[in-house]
Write a protein that holds these residues in place. Structure first.
Motif, PDB file in Angstrom:
ATOM      1  N   THR A 112      -4.643  -4.128   4.223  1.00  0.00           N
ATOM      2  CA  THR A 112      -5.694  -4.751   5.040  1.00  0.00           C
ATOM      3  C   THR A 112      -5.295  -6.171   5.434  1.00  0.00           C
ATOM      4  N   LYS A 113      -4.704  -6.875   4.497  1.00  0.00           N
ATOM      5  CA  LYS A 113      -4.232  -8.239   4.769  1.00  0.00           C
ATOM      6  C   LYS A 113      -3.151  -8.235   5.847  1.00  0.00           C
ATOM      7  N   TRP A 114      -2.179  -7.328   5.719  1.00  0.00           N
ATOM      8  CA  TRP A 114      -1.095  -7.257   6.716  1.00  0.00           C
ATOM      9  C   TRP A 114      -1.655  -6.918   8.093  1.00  0.00           C
ATOM     10  N   LEU A 115      -2.546  -5.932   8.135  1.00  0.00           N
ATOM     11  CA  LEU A 115      -3.131  -5.531   9.416  1.00  0.00           C
ATOM     12  C   LEU A 115      -3.942  -6.673  10.036  1.00  0.00           C
ATOM     13  N   SER A 116      -4.711  -7.363   9.215  1.00  0.00           N
ATOM     14  CA  SER A 116      -5.528  -8.479   9.706  1.00  0.00           C
ATOM     15  C   SER A 116      -4.654  -9.587  10.280  1.00  0.00           C
ATOM     16  N   GLN A 117      -3.559  -9.877   9.593  1.00  0.00           N
ATOM     17  CA  GLN A 117      -2.628 -10.892  10.098  1.00  0.00           C
ATOM     18  C   GLN A 117      -2.012 -10.445  11.418  1.00  0.00           C
ATOM     19  N   LYS A 118      -1.632  -9.168  11.494  1.00  0.00           N
ATOM     20  CA  LYS A 118      -1.035  -8.639  12.725  1.00  0.00           C
ATOM     21  C   LYS A 118      -2.034  -8.669  13.873  1.00  0.00           C
ATOM     22  N   LEU A 119      -3.292  -8.502  13.560  1.00  0.00           N
ATOM     23  CA  LEU A 119      -4.352  -8.512  14.565  1.00  0.00           C
ATOM     24  C   LEU A 119      -4.777  -9.928  14.954  1.00  0.00           C
ATOM     25  N   GLY A 120      -4.142 -10.933  14.342  1.00  0.00           N
ATOM     26  CA  GLY A 120      -4.372 -12.314  14.745  1.00  0.00           C
ATOM     27  C   GLY A 120      -5.548 -13.008  14.091  1.00  0.00           C
ATOM     28  N   GLU A 121      -6.034 -12.467  12.973  1.00  0.00           N
ATOM     29  CA  GLU A 121      -7.155 -13.109  12.290  1.00  0.00           C
ATOM     30  C   GLU A 121      -6.689 -14.401  11.608  1.00  0.00           C
ATOM     31  N   PRO A 122      -7.549 -15.445  11.576  1.00  0.00           N
ATOM     32  CA  PRO A 122      -7.187 -16.688  10.882  1.00  0.00           C
ATOM     33  C   PRO A 122      -7.080 -16.471   9.381  1.00  0.00           C
ATOM     34  N   GLU A 181      -8.428 -17.795   6.768  1.00  0.00           N
ATOM     35  CA  GLU A 181      -9.678 -17.687   6.002  1.00  0.00           C
ATOM     36  C   GLU A 181     -10.269 -16.283   6.117  1.00  0.00           C
ATOM     37  N   THR A 182     -10.212 -15.709   7.324  1.00  0.00           N
ATOM     38  CA  THR A 182     -10.733 -14.356   7.532  1.00  0.00           C
ATOM     39  C   THR A 182      -9.848 -13.328   6.833  1.00  0.00           C
ATOM     40  N   VAL A 183      -8.537 -13.530   6.886  1.00  0.00           N
ATOM     41  CA  VAL A 183      -7.604 -12.623   6.204  1.00  0.00           C
ATOM     42  C   VAL A 183      -7.899 -12.586   4.704  1.00  0.00           C
ATOM     43  N   ASP A 184      -8.109 -13.764   4.114  1.00  0.00           N
ATOM     44  CA  ASP A 184      -8.425 -13.822   2.677  1.00  0.00           C
ATOM     45  C   ASP A 184      -9.751 -13.127   2.383  1.00  0.00           C
ATOM     46  N   GLN A 185     -10.713 -13.324   3.267  1.00  0.00           N
ATOM     47  CA  GLN A 185     -12.021 -12.690   3.088  1.00  0.00           C
ATOM     48  C   GLN A 185     -11.893 -11.167   3.165  1.00  0.00           C
ATOM     49  N   PHE A 186     -11.149 -10.671   4.150  1.00  0.00           N
ATOM     50  CA  PHE A 186     -10.966  -9.226   4.309  1.00  0.00           C
ATOM     51  C   PHE A 186     -10.211  -8.636   3.116  1.00  0.00           C
ATOM     52  N   TYR A 187      -9.258  -9.392   2.572  1.00  0.00           N
ATOM     53  CA  TYR A 187      -8.512  -8.946   1.390  1.00  0.00           C
ATOM     54  C   TYR A 187      -9.478  -8.701   0.224  1.00  0.00           C
ATOM     55  N   ASN A 188     -10.388  -9.656  -0.011  1.00  0.00           N
ATOM     56  CA  ASN A 188     -11.354  -9.518  -1.106  1.00  0.00           C
ATOM     57  C   ASN A 188     -12.298  -8.345  -0.878  1.00  0.00           C
ATOM     58  N   ILE A 189     -12.733  -8.174   0.369  1.00  0.00           N
ATOM     59  CA  ILE A 189     -13.632  -7.060   0.695  1.00  0.00           C
ATOM     60  C   ILE A 189     -12.935  -5.722   0.443  1.00  0.00           C
ATOM     61  N   ALA A 190     -11.656  -5.651   0.830  1.00  0.00           N
ATOM     62  CA  ALA A 190     -10.904  -4.407   0.641  1.00  0.00           C
ATOM     63  C   ALA A 190     -10.681  -4.086  -0.832  1.00  0.00           C
ATOM     64  N   LEU A 191     -10.526  -5.110  -1.660  1.00  0.00           N
ATOM     65  CA  LEU A 191     -10.334  -4.869  -3.093  1.00  0.00           C
ATOM     66  C   LEU A 191     -11.488  -4.073  -3.698  1.00  0.00           C
ATOM     67  N   LEU A 192     -12.681  -4.254  -3.149  1.00  0.00           N
ATOM     68  CA  LEU A 192     -13.863  -3.599  -3.724  1.00  0.00           C
ATOM     69  C   LEU A 192     -14.375  -2.447  -2.869  1.00  0.00           C
ATOM     70  N   HIS A 193     -13.552  -1.950  -1.950  1.00  0.00           N
ATOM     71  CA  HIS A 193     -14.057  -0.914  -1.040  1.00  0.00           C
ATOM     72  C   HIS A 193     -14.442   0.373  -1.774  1.00  0.00           C
ATOM     73  N   ASP A 194     -13.814   0.636  -2.928  1.00  0.00           N
ATOM     74  CA  ASP A 194     -14.097   1.873  -3.677  1.00  0.00           C
ATOM     75  C   ASP A 194     -14.948   1.633  -4.925  1.00  0.00           C
ATOM     76  N   ILE A 195     -15.646   0.525  -4.987  1.00  0.00           N
ATOM     77  CA  ILE A 195     -16.402   0.211  -6.211  1.00  0.00           C
ATOM     78  C   ILE A 195     -17.465   1.270  -6.509  1.00  0.00           C
ATOM     79  N   GLY A 196     -17.926   1.964  -5.474  1.00  0.00           N
ATOM     80  CA  GLY A 196     -18.932   3.011  -5.685  1.00  0.00           C
ATOM     81  C   GLY A 196     -18.422   4.181  -6.501  1.00  0.00           C
ATOM     82  N   LYS A 197     -17.100   4.316  -6.636  1.00  0.00           N
ATOM     83  CA  LYS A 197     -16.527   5.416  -7.431  1.00  0.00           C
ATOM     84  C   LYS A 197     -16.775   5.240  -8.924  1.00  0.00           C
ATOM     85  N   ILE A 198     -17.226   4.059  -9.313  1.00  0.00           N
ATOM     86  CA  ILE A 198     -17.602   3.849 -10.721  1.00  0.00           C
ATOM     87  C   ILE A 198     -18.669   4.852 -11.138  1.00  0.00           C
ATOM     88  N   GLY A 199     -19.516   5.242 -10.188  1.00  0.00           N
ATOM     89  CA  GLY A 199     -20.605   6.188 -10.493  1.00  0.00           C
ATOM     90  C   GLY A 199     -20.235   7.642 -10.291  1.00  0.00           C
TER      91      GLY A 199
END
Length: 307
Positions: free
Chosen positions: A148-158, A160-178
């Motif tokens: 997600t970070k690589w794609l965001s950088q390639k897509l021209g995101e700043p 701060e946004t790249v770091d934010q998207f990285y954190n969001i992606a880390l938790l994309h599967d958190i619902g699998k805990i249940g």
């Protein structure tokens, strides 16, 4: 001698001149004091708003004012005394405000950096817990975050946004805990009931993250990463640009990792097959803009280590 006496006489005359405001008589000399005080407030505001540039600009202005006042004193203009005194006070005030403001600013920057690092560490710890439920997908969340970070950088995101998207992606599967491990690790095809339960993990993830305010939009990746660009995804069936941008990026990163790693129900796909799948599903399952960024990364050799 006569010229100096005449100049001093004129100076005394100016200093004793009066003006009237609302029936009150005030000495003309008080205007200088009021002007100096107001300009000092303006200079302090410059320092607070523009930081270093404001400070150096204020110093230049005060230095110029001091030179004019000292020059006046050298020519026996004794009305310059109050102005010079107030200018010295202004010098001290501006320096003190700048020094204190810089201390506060540096403390805030350090605090914000520490908070970012703490947030990243906590999110990383949660990602380890998520992936730990399924040995076949161990490291999946972190890999998806990196893609997600690589794609965001390639897509021209700043950054701060790249770091934010990285954190969001880390938790994309958190619902699998249940989701039961027996379903997550099942080698065969899931039953309809099991698949419905598996499909509930985006909603479960959203419910877990929706009240977290420390990271903006932290729940969007979890909630929408299984939506399709053509509207045939889940859980809400939204399409196109109605799907949050970060979720469209994560969808490509998530699918790529799923195809490029071994799973209980199949072995990983060859890179050529993955590229073909990405091209064939651009505009249907995936946002074509994100697929193009993926293909650009592939052509640049970003995924060569996986081949």
């Amino acid at each position: 001698m006569y010229a100096a006496t005449e100049y001093a006489s004129r100076t005394v005359s100016v200093s004793s001149a009066m003006f009237t405001i609302m029936n009150h008589k005030l000495p003309v000399a008080s205007l200088a004091a009021a002007t100096t005080s107001l300009s000092t407030i303006v200079l302090i505001c410059w320092v607070l708003y523009f930081h270093k540039i404001g400070f150096y600009t204020s110093m230049l202005i005060l230095a110029h004012r001091s030179w004019r006042l000292i020059n006046g004193l050298l020519h026996f203009n004794f009305t310059s005394f109050p102005g010079l005194f107030l200018t010295v006070v202004a010098f001290i005030a501006v320096v003190l405000v700048y020094v204190q403001n810089e201390k506060i600013r540096k403390f805030q920057l350090k605090y914000n950096e520490d908070l970012k690092n703490f947030t990243k560490e906590i999110i990383g710890a949660f990602a380890v817990c998520i992936d730990g439920k399924d040995p076949y997908t161990n490291g999946h969340s972190r890999r998806v975050a990196y893609y997600t970070k690589w794609l965001s950088q390639k897509l021209g995101e700043p950054k701060e946004t790249v770091d934010q998207f990285y954190n969001i992606a880390l938790l994309h599967d958190i619902g699998k805990i249940g989701i039961p491990e027996s379903i997550l690790t099942k080698p065969g095809k899931l039953t309809e009931e099991e698949f419905d339960l598996m499909k509930s993990h985006p909603t479960r993830g959203y419910e877990i993250l929706k009240n977290v305010s420390i990271q903006e939009d932290i729940a969007e990746g979890a909630h929408y990463h299984h939506e399709r660009f053509d509207g045939k995804g889940y859980p809400d069936g939204i399409a196109g640009h109605d799907i949050p941008w970060v979720a469209r990026i994560i969808a490509v990163a998530d699918a790529f990792d799923a195809m490029s790693t071994n799973r209980p129900y199949r072995t990983k796909l060859p890179m050529a097959k993955i590229v073909e799948e990405m091209k064939n599903n651009a505009g249907t399952q995936f946002d074509p803009t994100v697929v193009k960024a993926f293909l650009d990364l592939y052509n640049e050799g970003a995924f060569s280590a996986l081949e």
